[in-house]
Design a protein around this motif. Structure first.
Motif, short mmCIF file in Angstrom:
data_model
loop_
_atom_site.label_atom_id
_atom_site.label_comp_id
_atom_site.label_asym_id
_atom_site.label_seq_id
_atom_site.Cartn_x
_atom_site.Cartn_y
_atom_site.Cartn_z
N ARG A 1 33.10 36.93 38.34
CA ARG A 1 33.67 38.21 38.77
C ARG A 1 35.16 38.27 38.43
N VAL A 2 35.84 37.13 38.64
CA VAL A 2 37.26 37.09 38.30
C VAL A 2 37.44 37.32 36.81
N SER A 3 36.58 36.67 36.05
CA SER A 3 36.65 36.79 34.60
C SER A 3 36.42 38.25 34.18
N VAL B 1 43.88 37.33 36.87
CA VAL B 1 43.49 38.72 36.58
C VAL B 1 44.66 39.48 35.96
N ALA B 2 45.88 39.13 36.41
CA ALA B 2 47.05 39.90 35.96
C ALA B 2 47.50 39.53 34.55
N MET B 3 47.00 38.40 34.01
CA MET B 3 47.53 37.88 32.75
C MET B 3 47.58 38.90 31.60
N PRO B 4 46.51 39.68 31.38
CA PRO B 4 46.58 40.64 30.27
C PRO B 4 47.70 41.66 30.46
N LEU B 5 48.00 42.00 31.70
CA LEU B 5 49.08 42.95 31.96
C LEU B 5 50.43 42.28 31.77
N VAL B 6 50.52 41.02 32.26
CA VAL B 6 51.77 40.28 32.10
C VAL B 6 52.09 40.15 30.61
N ALA B 7 51.04 39.87 29.83
CA ALA B 7 51.25 39.70 28.39
C ALA B 7 51.78 40.99 27.77
N ALA C 1 40.26 44.16 42.01
CA ALA C 1 39.73 43.11 42.90
C ALA C 1 38.78 43.73 43.90
N GLU C 2 39.14 44.93 44.37
CA GLU C 2 38.24 45.61 45.32
C GLU C 2 36.93 45.97 44.64
N MET C 3 37.06 46.48 43.43
CA MET C 3 35.88 46.87 42.68
C MET C 3 34.92 45.70 42.51
N LEU C 4 35.47 44.54 42.26
CA LEU C 4 34.62 43.39 41.99
C LEU C 4 34.46 42.49 43.20
N ASP C 5 35.00 42.97 44.33
CA ASP C 5 34.77 42.26 45.58
C ASP C 5 35.35 40.84 45.56
#
Lengths: 292, 448, 360
Positions: free
Chosen positions: C142-144, C97-103, C119-123
């Motif tokens: 959901r992760v995607s 999930v963090a990859m776009p931010l890491v990039a 993560a909370e939003m998407l449970d």
């Protein structure tokens, strides 16, 4: 008979042939090597073998030639495998690009693997030979003195490494290439969508996903290189001095030329222990899939 | 169904029997040949003489009138196979090839041939003395010479003449001639010799030590030579870290200056090939290998080579080391096959066959009668030269004592001395270490 | 959030196949547009061209007025959700999930906060430490989604995100996707071949076929005003009946043995272009007995479906599918008459175009 114990019995019956083969072909020889290593056992000696206790192992600890061969083996394995890995990796990427003609080239590149190591050794011995070697002929064409490829400490080691690299880089390429081909395209697309540069994609995605293949090829090559004897036999006989005497060659000369089986077995057992330990540490350190 | 099957099998048997009958009818023609249709099983070495036998295998079987099963092995493999075969109840081979220095090791499982010699009225006097007696231990004749030849010195007579040099007789001659030629003849080095690590250099060392009239172990001296036929435990002490050893090491170090490039990796085959192509003015050579250039019309060395005994250290007599192959019968041979085995020995070592081998690249003759054959001499100039050396008593076998530990001695010297020649160790340290290693080995074997 | 415009976009493959032909499409800021079409219609190629994963052969793609053709994907500020999730198998959910931010070199604390929030939003909070291999299909998607929504891109692209999921998950997730869209308001282009899904999530639907855009509109538009036979047949839960043997004269339309008076507008259209076929939605048929007015037909099979039933009829003009309430069902083999309200007729010319709505 309950159903469960019956199932267990069936399993035992089915597995036992494999276990038997394992015991006969793997465990027994190792155990027998340990047995021999604890005895004075020389085929050349008229005396029957007799118990030696830790004599052979104590001998090892004061044997400079043994420690030298360990050091040489370590150097050879490290140099050879690192170069093969880097080169093989690069080639795998070249082959993975969709340029024309590469398929044929890729198939051709496998030829060295199919060559007998002894023949490889012989060919390189002739090519690097100082009196009639083709490589020295090229060297003299450029006006330089003939180079002592096989009789100077550093050059001899590099020559052996070169022959090993020539033979086994295609193997590394083959494995990495297969792994590359099996990587799903969509992961790279996801990387591009997530904003990674090509460089970041390589280091954050490609490389980590190739890790299992890299580790497998590393272990196979390292163990294989540690056992290598043919190139030494054909190219240097361990010389000059002891500069290329790898442990297996020392074991070979002790066991099969001097026929001192006890001492050779002690070295072989030590070698098995060292290789196993190294492989374990290695696998734990690098292959541990847990953390990121 | 079953019935049908078995009757079918019976029919096959009948057919097979018929075939055997036809073959049997054909055999009487072979009755007066050596094998009379039998099979002889030989364990040989990948050296010229057995390679010749392989080359002419078809003719060989025709001559013998039977099957010649010839298993040719590399040196180390042959040795292992001989040692392992000796443990069998019944030998897998009727004849085995034995290298001269190996007799000590194999002694206990080789048949004494004297009873056969007597029974057949065989005469061994045509063989060179040293070759024939080399296989005698405690009065037993353990083998018949097939391809015994000495390590001698070959030199380019044309080049020596060009610089007004005499044939080298001593170490000093070798070094001086080598220096002269190397300085003046472009592309040609002084001496080719075995300096590759391990066995090659180890053998060089003990043979050159022989130039000092010394052996690597403390054998009993008889005149200029040693008693090889009766080596006792107290004779097993090494004599490596001695004056003769130091002299040998110094000579080898001096040789480095008149050696071709890559000398530290040079061994048996390569030294002769480099010499053949004009890379060296001299080479130490097992005389039989002279065929490499004598039979090669493109080799510059062909026809321009003189032969002298192993040059000696000043003041010592010339002694060239005898080596090479004998045919022996293992003791665990099927007793019914002993006579056949002997017949094959007689045949393979006969004058006719020895002459035959020289035609195909084996320039060795242990028989005086063959050596004097003009045709053979023209083909292999080294043969009459060796014949003369033998007559002069310049050939001996004690440089490589026939003891089981010989390989250990050779290996220790070949490993230690290589460090000296590579400049990693002083010769004093290397000799002391080799001496210590051999001493330890002898103690481990329980000789003293 | 961005406004996206495709101008004459064409995609030709090296082998000459045309995947997308002269496509013009506009997605308004904050709009949720669905591209609907059968497989192979070029909708995926369209999406991948917008994303920058595929090169464009001809035309322009404008994001907020800027032509992005030739720019690599990472410079287009677009997030994408893939049909097969495309998660990084070697990273745990958090790092995926963090990859776009890491990039984008976001600092650690902020990454932490934002991953926790999304993560909370998407449970998926409880799965953050797991690798994708340990998750179910629904969890993976959901992760995607979380990975796509972790930042605020100019645009979201979703390539059949629910295609690999089971029916009940699809229904649940399409509601969530719609809710997420409403809370973020991001411009979204969503691809699907499932018209119910398209109707459920989108504001507008673009129907594609054989590389060409057919019609853009709401589901209501597509059902009631299909521009051509393709749209009429492709859209609609129960397939439309296309009847042949149609003729027009004197303001009246004759379908086989059934004649109906047309309204003025339809009559004018028919006068301009004589209709070749007529499309009638299953629910628009009125069933009468053999004596009533209407197209004579034989009820061949009757399939009760709870409150309604589908009756497949054979007529001289072709097969007709009729949707009926569960009362007065004909028996199989019974002769009936099929009538229709003239306002519910879809009239297609010989070229398959809807002669009444063409050009609208």
């Amino acid at each position: 008979m309950s159903q469960k114990s019956e199932a267990r019995w069936t399993a035992t019956v089915l597995v036992s042939p494999a276990v038997l083969v394992l015991v006969l072909l793997n465990i027994f020889p190792i155990a027998f090597a340990v047995y021999i290593s604890l005895r004075h056992w020389s085929l050349a000696s008229p005396n029957p073998p007799r118990f030696a206790g830790d004599f052979n192992f104590a001998e090892l600890l004061v044997d400079d030639r043994f420690f030298n061969s360990l050091w040489v083996s370590g150097t050879f394995v490290t140099l050879g495998v690192v170069i093969q890995l880097l080169l093989g990796f690069a080639l795998a990427f070249v082959f993975n690009s969709k340029l024309r003609g590469l398929d044929t080239l890729r198939r051709l590149s496998l030829l060295p693997i199919m060559t007998m190591p002894l023949v490889v050794g012989l060919v390189w011995f002739y090519m690097l030979n100082e009196n009639f070697g083709v490589i020295n002929w090229f060297v003299t064409l450029f006006g330089s003195e003939r180079l002592p490829f096989l009789t100077e400490r550093t050059l001899a080691m590099l020559s052996i490494v070169l022959a090993d690299v020539w033979q086994w880089t295609p193997f590394v390429t083959l494995v990495i290439f297969a792994a590359l081909q099996s990587l799903p395209e969509y992961v790279f697309e996801a990387g591009r969508m997530d904003g990674l540069t090509e460089r970041e994609i390589f280091f954050r995605i490609t490389l980590p996903m190739l890790r299992p293949a890299i580790i497998v090829v590393l272990i196979i090559r390292a163990i294989d290189a540690f056992r290598m004897i043919e190139l030494i036999f054909m190219m240097t006989k361990g010389g000059p001095g002891g500069a290329t005497e790898v442990l297996p060659w020392y074991i070979y000369t002790t066991g099969f030329l001097s026929l001192d089986l006890g001492y050779a077995a002690a070295m072989a057992v030590t070698m098995i222990i060292l290789v196993t330990l190294a492989a374990q540490v290695f696998v734990r350190q690098i292959a541990d899939p847990g953390k990121n | 169904m079953l019935h049908f099957n078995s009757s079918n099998r019976l029919r096959h048997l009948a057919l097979a029997a018929g075939a055997v009958g036809v073959l049997g009818a054909a055999t009487p023609a072979l009755a007066d040949t050596v094998l009379e249709g039998e099979t002889i099983r030989i364990l040989g070495i990948g050296d010229p003489v057995f390679q010749v036998m392989q080359k002419i295998h078809g003719e060989l079987e025709e001559m013998a009138g039977g099957t010649v099963q010839l298993d040719v092995r590399p040196f180390d493999v042959l040795r292992q196979q001989v040692l392992l075969n000796a443990q069998n109840d019944l030998s897998n081979y009727d004849l085995i090839a034995v290298d001269l220095p190996q007799f000590g090791e194999y002694m206990s499982f080789l048949t004494d041939l004297n009873p056969l010699i007597e029974a057949n009225g065989y005469d061994g006097s045509d063989f060179h003395d040293v070759a024939w007696t080399g296989a005698q231990f405690d009065g037993a004749q353990l083998g018949v010479p097939l391809q015994p030849h000495p390590e001698i010195m070959a030199y380019r007579s044309d080049i020596f003449e060009k610089y007004g040099l005499d044939a080298p007789q001593t170490h000093a001659d070798v070094l001086a001639a080598g220096a002269t030629i190397q300085a003046n003849e472009p592309g040609m080095s002084g001496v080719c010799w075995n300096a590759a690590r391990g066995t090659a250099l180890g053998q060089t060392f003990i043979m050159n030590m022989g130039d000092f009239g010394a052996a690597p172990i403390d054998m009993e001296k008889i005149g200029d030579d040693f008693n090889m036929g009766n080596i006792q435990p107290e004779n097993m002490r090494p004599t490596i870290d001695t004056e003769a050893g130091a002299g040998t090491a110094a000579y080898l170090e001096a040789l480095m200056d008149v050696s071709p490039p890559g000398i530290l990796n040079m061994a048996w085959d390569e030294r002769v090939r480099v010499f053949a192509q004009g890379g060296c003015a001299m080479t130490y050579i097992w005389s039989g290998r002279s065929a490499i250039y004598e039979l090669d019309e493109s080799a510059p060395a062909r026809g321009n080579v003189g032969y002298v005994p192993h040059p000696s250290a000043d003041g010592s007599p010339n002694r060239s080391t005898l080596g090479g192959w004998y045919l022996s019968i293992p003791t665990n041979i099927d007793p019914d096959r002993v006579d056949l085995a002997w017949k094959v020995i007689e045949w393979l070592t006969s004058a006719d066959m020895i002459a035959e081998y020289t035609k195909h690249g084996n320039c060795v003759s242990p028989r005086k009668s063959v050596s004097q054959d003009a045709e053979v001499a023209a083909r292999c100039p080294s043969i009459p030269a060796v014949d003369q050396m033998s007559a002069d008593g310049f050939i001996a076998g004690w440089q490589r004592p026939p003891v089981p530990e010989i390989q250990k001695i050779v290996d220790a010297l070949g490993t230690e001395m290589h460090q000296v020649l590579s400049g990693d160790k002083s010769s004093a340290d290397a000799l002391a270490e080799a001496h210590r290693l051999v001493d330890r080995e002898m103690q481990k074997a329980g000789y003293y | 959030m961005a406004h996206v415009e495709l101008k004459s976009v064409t995609k030709t493959y090296p082998n000459g196949a045309v995947a997308v032909n002269d496509l013009n499409l506009e997605i308004a800021t904050g709009e949720f547009l669905c591209v609907l079409g059968p497989s192979g219609c070029g909708k995926s190629s369209t999406l991948r061209m917008i994303a920058g994963l595929e090169e464009i052969s001809h035309g322009q793609i404008l994001i907020d007025g800027q032509n992005v053709v030739g720019k690599p994907a990472r410079e287009r500020d677009i997030a994408m959700v893939f049909e097969n999730y495309a998660l990084y198998p070697h990273l745990n959910v958090f790092n995926n999930v963090a990859m776009p931010l890491v990039a984008r070199r976001t600092d650690k604390q902020e990454i932490n906060d934002r991953v926790t929030r999304i993560a909370e939003m998407l449970d998926i909070t409880e799965h953050l430490e797991k690798r994708p291999g340990k998750l179910s299909g629904g969890q993976r998607q959901r992760v995607s989604l979380a990975r796509a929504m972790i930042r605020r891109p100019a645009m979201f692209l979703m390539d059949e995100p629910l295609g690999h999921l089971e029916e009940y998950l699809r229904i649940e997730l399409r509601r969530e996707i719609r809710a997420l869209h409403e809370s973020t308001g991001g411009t979204t282009c969503y691809i699907t071949h499932d018209q119910q899904e398209a109707a459920a999530v989108s504001d507008r639907i673009a129907v594609m076929s054989a590389g060409e855009l057919q019609q853009v509109g709401t589901m209501h538009d597509l059902i009631n005003k299909p521009v051509n036979r393709f749209v009429a047949e492709f859209v609609g839960e129960t397939p439309i009946s296309i009847l042949e043997d149609v003729s027009f004269a004197d303001g009246r339309l004759t379908i086989g043995d059934y004649a109906i008076g047309l309204n003025e507008q339809a009559a004018a259209a028919c006068a301009a272009t004589p209709p070749a076929t007529v499309g009638i939605r299953p629910a628009d048929f009125v069933l009468g007995d053999a004596d009533a007015t209407g197209l004579s037909a034989v009820a061949e099979s009757v399939q009760p479906m709870g409150e309604t039933a589908i009756v497949l009829c054979k007529t001289a003009c072709g097969p007709a599918t009729v949707l009926l309430d569960q009362v007065d069902l004909p028996s199989e083999g019974e002769s009936v008459r099929l009538a229709v309200d003239p306002d519910n007729l879809h009239l297609f010319g010989p070229d398959g175009l809807n002669i009444m709505y063409q050009g609208s």
